[in-house]
Design a protein around this motif. Sequence first.
Motif, mmCIF file in Angstrom:
data_model
loop_
_atom_site.group_PDB
_atom_site.id
_atom_site.type_symbol
_atom_site.label_atom_id
_atom_site.label_comp_id
_atom_site.label_asym_id
_atom_site.label_seq_id
_atom_site.Cartn_x
_atom_site.Cartn_y
_atom_site.Cartn_z
ATOM 1 N N GLY A 1 0.713 -0.928 -0.486
ATOM 2 C CA GLY A 1 -0.211 0.261 0.129
ATOM 3 C C GLY A 1 1.266 1.147 0.516
ATOM 4 N N LEU A 2 0.680 1.916 0.208
ATOM 5 C CA LEU A 2 0.522 3.234 -0.114
ATOM 6 C C LEU A 2 0.783 4.198 1.939
ATOM 7 C CD1 LEU A 2 2.060 6.258 -0.560
ATOM 8 C CD2 LEU A 2 -0.338 7.170 -1.288
ATOM 9 N N VAL A 3 1.806 4.462 2.338
ATOM 10 C CA VAL A 3 1.836 5.214 3.354
ATOM 11 C C VAL A 3 3.234 6.065 3.219
ATOM 12 C CG1 VAL A 3 1.406 2.625 4.236
ATOM 13 C CG2 VAL A 3 3.767 3.300 3.927
ATOM 14 N N GLN A 4 2.843 6.910 4.585
ATOM 15 C CA GLN A 4 3.861 8.122 4.611
ATOM 16 C C GLN A 4 5.198 7.805 5.733
ATOM 17 O OE1 GLN A 4 1.711 11.026 6.675
ATOM 18 N NE2 GLN A 4 1.701 12.215 4.702
ATOM 19 N N ALA A 5 6.092 7.851 5.125
ATOM 20 C CA ALA A 5 7.797 7.595 5.941
ATOM 21 C C ALA A 5 7.713 7.675 7.567
ATOM 22 C CB ALA A 5 8.500 8.914 5.692
ATOM 23 N N GLY A 6 7.930 6.731 7.960
ATOM 24 C CA GLY A 6 8.244 6.578 9.190
ATOM 25 C C GLY A 6 6.941 5.876 9.691
ATOM 26 N N ALA A 7 5.789 5.059 8.997
ATOM 27 C CA ALA A 7 4.461 4.369 9.469
ATOM 28 C C ALA A 7 4.818 2.854 9.139
ATOM 29 C CB ALA A 7 3.679 4.681 8.815
ATOM 30 N N SER A 8 4.102 1.838 9.861
ATOM 31 C CA SER A 8 4.342 0.956 9.905
ATOM 32 C C SER A 8 3.460 -0.170 8.530
ATOM 33 C CB SER A 8 4.163 0.326 10.831
ATOM 34 O OG SER A 8 5.302 0.593 12.041
ATOM 35 N N LEU A 9 3.911 -1.257 8.218
ATOM 36 C CA LEU A 9 3.215 -1.723 7.206
ATOM 37 C C LEU A 9 3.189 -3.552 7.844
ATOM 38 C CD1 LEU A 9 1.459 -0.953 4.823
ATOM 39 C CD2 LEU A 9 3.052 -0.824 3.734
ATOM 40 N N ARG A 10 2.543 -4.138 7.563
ATOM 41 C CA ARG A 10 2.549 -5.430 6.945
ATOM 42 C C ARG A 10 2.401 -6.647 5.885
ATOM 43 N NH1 ARG A 10 3.450 -9.379 11.927
ATOM 44 N NH2 ARG A 10 3.034 -11.182 11.540
ATOM 45 N N LEU A 11 3.139 -7.298 5.455
ATOM 46 C CA LEU A 11 3.416 -7.679 3.998
ATOM 47 C C LEU A 11 2.933 -8.853 4.161
ATOM 48 C CD1 LEU A 11 5.994 -6.502 1.453
ATOM 49 C CD2 LEU A 11 3.649 -4.958 1.627
ATOM 50 N N SER A 12 1.656 -10.309 3.685
ATOM 51 C CA SER A 12 1.994 -11.525 4.327
ATOM 52 C C SER A 12 1.817 -12.349 2.991
ATOM 53 C CB SER A 12 0.234 -11.984 4.915
ATOM 54 O OG SER A 12 0.584 -11.016 5.878
ATOM 55 N N CYS A 13 2.250 -13.445 2.655
ATOM 56 C CA CYS A 13 2.614 -13.941 2.021
ATOM 57 C C CYS A 13 2.140 -15.722 2.513
ATOM 58 C CB CYS A 13 3.697 -14.375 1.608
ATOM 59 S SG CYS A 13 3.572 -15.706 0.489
ATOM 60 N N ALA A 14 0.917 -16.084 1.480
ATOM 61 C CA ALA A 14 0.180 -17.246 2.196
ATOM 62 C C ALA A 14 0.550 -18.298 0.560
ATOM 63 C CB ALA A 14 -1.725 -17.182 2.410
ATOM 64 N N ALA A 15 1.276 -19.880 1.428
ATOM 65 C CA ALA A 15 1.872 -20.673 0.484
ATOM 66 C C ALA A 15 0.522 -21.498 0.803
ATOM 67 C CB ALA A 15 3.144 -21.048 1.072
ATOM 68 N N SER A 16 0.758 -22.515 -0.459
ATOM 69 C CA SER A 16 -0.362 -23.291 -0.821
ATOM 70 C C SER A 16 0.639 -25.062 -1.721
ATOM 71 C CB SER A 16 -1.818 -23.224 -1.498
ATOM 72 O OG SER A 16 -0.988 -22.603 -2.697
ATOM 73 N N GLY A 17 1.255 -25.826 -1.164
ATOM 74 C CA GLY A 17 1.591 -26.666 -1.751
ATOM 75 C C GLY A 17 2.418 -27.512 -0.473
ATOM 76 N N ARG A 18 3.318 -28.140 -1.457
ATOM 77 C CA ARG A 18 3.852 -29.126 0.017
ATOM 78 C C ARG A 18 5.662 -28.088 0.103
ATOM 79 N NH1 ARG A 18 5.100 -34.291 0.609
ATOM 80 N NH2 ARG A 18 7.139 -35.137 1.347
ATOM 81 N N MET A 19 5.115 -27.096 1.283
ATOM 82 C CA MET A 19 6.281 -26.539 1.812
ATOM 83 C C MET A 19 7.408 -27.269 2.732
ATOM 84 S SD MET A 19 4.921 -23.947 0.350
ATOM 85 C CE MET A 19 6.206 -22.361 0.816
ATOM 86 N N ARG A 20 7.464 -28.159 3.151
ATOM 87 C CA ARG A 20 7.688 -28.646 3.738
ATOM 88 C C ARG A 20 9.130 -28.780 3.133
ATOM 89 N NH1 ARG A 20 8.670 -31.233 8.421
ATOM 90 N NH2 ARG A 20 6.143 -31.688 8.547
ATOM 91 N N GLY A 21 10.044 -28.384 4.585
ATOM 92 C CA GLY A 21 12.058 -28.018 3.815
ATOM 93 C C GLY A 21 12.072 -26.639 2.803
ATOM 94 N N LEU A 22 11.365 -26.084 2.386
ATOM 95 C CA LEU A 22 11.959 -24.746 1.646
ATOM 96 C C LEU A 22 11.726 -23.540 2.684
ATOM 97 C CD1 LEU A 22 8.870 -24.683 -1.022
ATOM 98 C CD2 LEU A 22 10.932 -25.322 -1.171
ATOM 99 N N HIS A 23 12.754 -23.118 2.511
ATOM 100 C CA HIS A 23 12.595 -22.045 2.521
ATOM 101 C C HIS A 23 12.098 -20.524 2.089
ATOM 102 C CE1 HIS A 23 16.132 -23.964 5.692
ATOM 103 N NE2 HIS A 23 16.698 -24.354 3.901
#
Length: 121
Positions: free
Chosen positions: A9-31
């Motif tokens: 998103g669009l934020v001003q300097a000094g602000a905070s933001l949280r990104l998320s990543c949803a994974a699907s599939g065989r994730m075991r062993g993946l960094h």
Amino acid sequence: VQLQASGGGLVQAGASLRLSCAASGRMRGLHMGWFRQAPGKERAHVAGITFSGGERNYADSVQGRFTISIDIAKSTVSLQMSSLKPEDTALYYCAAYRSWSRGPAGEVDYWGQGTLVTVSS
């Protein structure tokens, strides 16, 4: 494996933001990691976390401001960004990789789509 990033998103300097990543599939062993690409620049590694969550690494430019975390049960990796600066403006990509040492160098097995972060001054 599919990765779905969100939270930009669009934020001003000094602000905070949280990104998320949803994974699907065989994730075991993946960094998991986050990369970013600013206009006119190459894509660069921002943060990474091992599958177990026991080890993390960060680019020098974000050390102390960004925190990466993983929820194995939910197959979700997050990037909490604080004290954002205009130079953090970029397209942020979620990534999954098998090699902890080579992944940050771009040897990525799976990419998510980018999510745009814009920091205004």
